[in-house]
Design a protein around this motif. Structure first.
Motif, PDB file in Angstrom:
ATOM      1  N   ALA A 121       0.885  -1.169  -0.006  1.00 54.52           N
ATOM      2  CA  ALA A 121      -0.066  -0.012   0.069  1.00 54.52           C
ATOM      3  C   ALA A 121       0.949   1.197   0.070  1.00 54.52           C
ATOM      4  CB  ALA A 121      -0.717  -0.095   1.130  1.00 54.52           C
ATOM      5  N   MET A 122       0.567   2.187  -1.000  1.00 59.36           N
ATOM      6  CA  MET A 122       1.649   3.471  -1.009  1.00 59.36           C
ATOM      7  C   MET A 122       0.933   4.323  -2.097  1.00 59.36           C
ATOM      8  SD  MET A 122       4.546   1.091  -3.036  1.00 59.36           S
ATOM      9  CE  MET A 122       4.417  -0.266  -2.043  1.00 59.36           C
ATOM     10  N   ASN A 123       1.660   5.183  -2.312  1.00 60.05           N
ATOM     11  CA  ASN A 123       1.226   6.248  -3.451  1.00 60.05           C
ATOM     12  C   ASN A 123       1.517   5.672  -4.660  1.00 60.05           C
ATOM     13  OD1 ASN A 123       2.847   8.050  -5.481  1.00 60.05           O
ATOM     14  ND2 ASN A 123       1.498   9.441  -4.274  1.00 60.05           N
ATOM     15  N   THR A 124       0.198   5.941  -5.507  1.00 60.91           N
ATOM     16  CA  THR A 124       0.157   5.286  -6.745  1.00 60.91           C
ATOM     17  C   THR A 124       1.593   5.291  -7.748  1.00 60.91           C
ATOM     18  OG1 THR A 124      -1.037   4.871  -8.727  1.00 60.91           O
ATOM     19  CG2 THR A 124      -1.071   7.225  -7.862  1.00 60.91           C
ATOM     20  N   HIS A 125       2.072   6.484  -7.930  1.00 63.64           N
ATOM     21  CA  HIS A 125       3.572   6.434  -8.688  1.00 63.64           C
ATOM     22  C   HIS A 125       4.516   5.795  -7.798  1.00 63.64           C
ATOM     23  CE1 HIS A 125       1.131   9.620 -10.517  1.00 63.64           C
ATOM     24  NE2 HIS A 125       1.190  10.318  -9.559  1.00 63.64           N
ATOM     25  N   MET A 126       4.623   5.734  -6.518  1.00 59.98           N
ATOM     26  CA  MET A 126       5.547   4.854  -5.831  1.00 59.98           C
ATOM     27  C   MET A 126       5.139   3.286  -6.245  1.00 59.98           C
ATOM     28  SD  MET A 126       5.666   6.484  -2.319  1.00 59.98           S
ATOM     29  CE  MET A 126       7.025   5.514  -1.622  1.00 59.98           C
ATOM     30  N   TYR A 127       3.945   2.879  -6.281  1.00 54.01           N
ATOM     31  CA  TYR A 127       3.720   1.624  -6.662  1.00 54.01           C
ATOM     32  C   TYR A 127       3.807   1.287  -8.007  1.00 54.01           C
ATOM     33  CZ  TYR A 127       0.844  -2.568  -7.385  1.00 54.01           C
ATOM     34  OH  TYR A 127       0.411  -3.975  -7.389  1.00 54.01           O
ATOM     35  N   GLU A 128       3.423   2.309  -8.943  1.00 48.30           N
ATOM     36  CA  GLU A 128       3.514   1.864 -10.362  1.00 48.30           C
ATOM     37  C   GLU A 128       5.142   2.279 -11.118  1.00 48.30           C
ATOM     38  OE1 GLU A 128       0.512   4.285 -12.104  1.00 48.30           O
ATOM     39  OE2 GLU A 128      -0.989   2.693 -11.442  1.00 48.30           O
ATOM     40  N   ASN A 129       6.031   2.665 -10.198  1.00 45.70           N
ATOM     41  CA  ASN A 129       7.488   2.769 -10.509  1.00 45.70           C
ATOM     42  C   ASN A 129       7.958   1.485 -10.817  1.00 45.70           C
ATOM     43  OD1 ASN A 129      10.258   3.077 -10.173  1.00 45.70           O
ATOM     44  ND2 ASN A 129       9.670   5.111  -9.530  1.00 45.70           N
ATOM     45  N   GLN A 130       8.671   1.413 -11.992  1.00 49.74           N
ATOM     46  CA  GLN A 130       9.324   0.029 -12.439  1.00 49.74           C
ATOM     47  C   GLN A 130      10.113  -0.516 -11.291  1.00 49.74           C
ATOM     48  OE1 GLN A 130       8.141  -1.046 -15.277  1.00 49.74           O
ATOM     49  NE2 GLN A 130       8.984  -2.943 -14.647  1.00 49.74           N
ATOM     50  N   VAL A 131      10.697   0.140 -10.534  1.00 56.67           N
ATOM     51  CA  VAL A 131      11.440  -0.249  -9.756  1.00 56.67           C
ATOM     52  C   VAL A 131      10.577  -1.264  -8.594  1.00 56.67           C
ATOM     53  CG1 VAL A 131      13.182   0.081  -7.741  1.00 56.67           C
ATOM     54  CG2 VAL A 131      13.140   1.408  -9.648  1.00 56.67           C
TER      55      VAL A 131
END
Ligand code: C5P
Length: 397
Positions: A121-131
Motif C-alpha cells: 500500500a503506497m502512493n500510486t506513483h511509488m507503486y507503479e514505479n518500475q523499480v
C-alpha cells in the motif's frame, strides 16, 4: 486444537492504522497473533494498540535491552505459521526481496520459512514505479503471495492503484493460506489448459469450447500450495496469477513442443487441455474462396501429448482428463491404463454442472484400480482435490 500463529509485520505507511482492524478481526478467529513493526511504523501507530489487540508483546527493536530473548527474530520466525506484511511499503518490499535485514522486521522475514504474504500500500506513483514492480515480480518468483492494492482515492490525494484492500479481504487471503498449506513447496507442476486452434487458412481455424478454467484453477491451487507452476495454455481470455509461468500456444503441435521441453523436470503433470485430435493436413496460404462445390478438408492426426508423457514418464505423477458423452467409467478407466496415467479425471459433457465454460464440474476420479464419483463442486475446489490426490499417490511411491 492449537491455534495457528499469524505474524503481522507493520511497515511505516499511512494505512498502518488499518492493520489494527486486521489484528482485531484475526484475534477473534482461530489465530494467535503477534505483531512486529518497523521503527517508522511506530510513528504512525503506537505499539501499545497492537499489544492490546493481540494480547502479545510487540517487537520493534532487534537490540531491545529489555528483551530477555537475544534472538527474537529467530524465535518469532520459528513461531510463525504465516507472516503477513500489512501495509508493505516500497522500502520494505525492496529490502525483503533482496535479502536486506537491517532491522527486526526484515531480519525476521528473512528467517521465516512459512507462507509469506505481502499487502503493498503506497502512493500510486511509488507503486507503479518500475523499480517497485520489478521488486514485486521478484517477490512472486520467490513464492511470496502478493495481495495487490486496489484503485482508490489515496491519503496523498492522488487517485490510482495503491490503496490497501478491504481488511476483510485480507482476512480471507489469510484464511485461504491456511486452507492450502504449502504441500507443494519445492515441487514443479506442469499443466496444459484451454483449447487448441488448428488453422485452416489465414482467417479460419478448427477448435472447441474449452475455456481453460479447470486447468487454470489447478494452476492457481498449485501456486497457493507453494509449487513452481507452468501452464502451457491454448488461446483463452483467462489470466493467471503473476507468479505462474504461462507459455501461450495455439496448435496441438506447439503445445506438444512446449510440453516436451518442460515435462522432464516436472514432478506433477496435469493435462487438462482440450487438444484437437486432428488438424487440417494443409493450411492454405490464402483465404479459401467460396465456390459452388462442397469443401472436403483432409485431416491428419495430432500427436497425443498425454500418451507421449505417459510413455516417457520417469518419476512424474500424471493426471489426464477425459471428457466423454457415454460410458464414462469404462472409457475413463481404459484411457487411464492406455495412457499410463496415475489419475484420470473423467466427466460427462451431458451432466448438468459439468464440462466446458462453467465454474463447476462433476467428475469421477479414476485410477488404474479404482473409480470414485465426486459430487458437483467448483473448479477451484476440484483443482485443490486433484492435487491432494496426486500428493497422496506420490507419498505411496
Ligand atoms: O484420448 P482423449 O483425447 O480423450 O484424452 C484426453 C486427455 O488426453 C486429456 O488429458 C488431454 O489433455 C490429453 N490429450 C493430449 N493430446 C491429444 C489429445 C488429448 O494430451 N492430442
Amino acid at each position: 486444537m492449537t491455534k495457528k500463529h499469524v505474524l503481522i509485520g507493520v511497515c511505516g505507511g499511512v494505512s498502518a492504522y488499518k492493520a489494527c482492524d486486521l489484528v482485531s478481526k484475526l484475534s477473534k478467529l482461530d489465530y494467535e497473533i503477534k505483531v512486529m513493526m518497523t521503527e517508522n511504523a511506530t510513528k504512525f501507530v503506537p505499539p501499545l494498540i497492537f499489544e492490546s489487540l493481540s494480547h502479545n508483546s510487540v517487537e520493534v527493536d532487534l537490540f531491545d535491552p529489555n528483551n530477555q530473548d537475544p534472538i527474537t527474530h529467530i524465535t518469532l520466525a520459528h513461531w510463525a505459521d504465516c507472516v503477513v506484511l500489512v501495509p508493505a511499503t516500497a522500502n520494505v518490499i525492496a529490502k525483503v526481496v533482496h535479502g536486506l535485514a537491517d532491522d527486526l522486521l526484515t531480519s525476521t522475514f528473512l528467517a521465516c520459512t512459512c507462507k509469506k504474504i505481502i499487502c503493498p500500500a503506497m502512493n500510486t506513483h511509488m507503486y507503479e514505479n518500475q523499480v517497485t514492480q520489478d521488486n514485486l515480480a521478484r517477490a512472486r518468483q520467490l513464492g511470496y503471495q502478493v495481495f495487490e492494492p486496489v484503485v482508490g482515492h489515496l491519503a496523498c490525494d492522488d487517485t490510482g492503484k495503491g490503496k490497501l484492500p478491504d481488511v476483510q479481504d485480507i482476512v480471507e487471503v489469510i484464511n485461504q493460506a491456511f486452507a492450502m498449506p504449502l504441500m507443494l513447496k519445492g515441487k514443479k507442476v506442469l499443466i496444459t489448459a484451454g483449447p487448441t486452434q488448428e488453422p485452416l487458412d489465414p482467417v479460419r481455424f478448427l477448435s472447441n469450447h474449452s475455456s481453460g478454467k479447470q486447468g487454470y484453477a489447478i494452476g492457481e491451487a498449485a501456486y497457493q500450495m507453494g509449487a513452481q507452476v507452468t501452464i502451457v495454455s491454448g488461446p483463452t481470455s483467462l489470466k493467471a496469477s503473476q507468479g505462474i509461468q504461462v507459455i501461450p500456444v495455439q496448435t496441438a503441435q506447439e503445445m506438444f513442443e512446449a510440453v516436451k521441453e518442460n515435462y522432464q523436470s516436472a514432478d506433477f503433470i496435469i493435462m487438462a487441455a482440450a487438444v484437437a485430435d486432428y488438424r487440417p493436413e494443409v493450411v492454405a496460404e490464402n483465404k479459401i474462396k467460396k465456390s459452388d462445390e462442397n469443401l472436403t478438408i483432409h485431416m491428419v492426426k495430432n500427436p497425443d501429448i498425454l500418451a507421449y508423457v505417459g510413455e516417457h514418464k520417469t518419476h512424474q505423477i500424471i493426471c489426464g482428463f477425459a471428457m466423454e458423452t457415454q460410458d464414462l467409467d469404462e472409457n475413463a478407466k481404459a484411457k487411464c491404463i492406455k495412457k499410463n496415467c496415475d489419475i484420470l479425471i473423467g466427466n460427462n459433457l451431458f451432466t448438468k454442472g459439468a464440462g466446458f465454460q462453467g465454474d463447476t464440474n462433476v467428475v469421477s476420479l479414476v485410477t488404474q484400480e479404482s473409480i470414485q464419483h465426486w459430487p458437483k463442486q467448483t473448479k477451484a475446489e476440484l483443482g485443490k482435490k486433484i492435487l491432494q490426490a496426486m500428493i497422496e499417490i506420490e507419498k505411496r511411491q
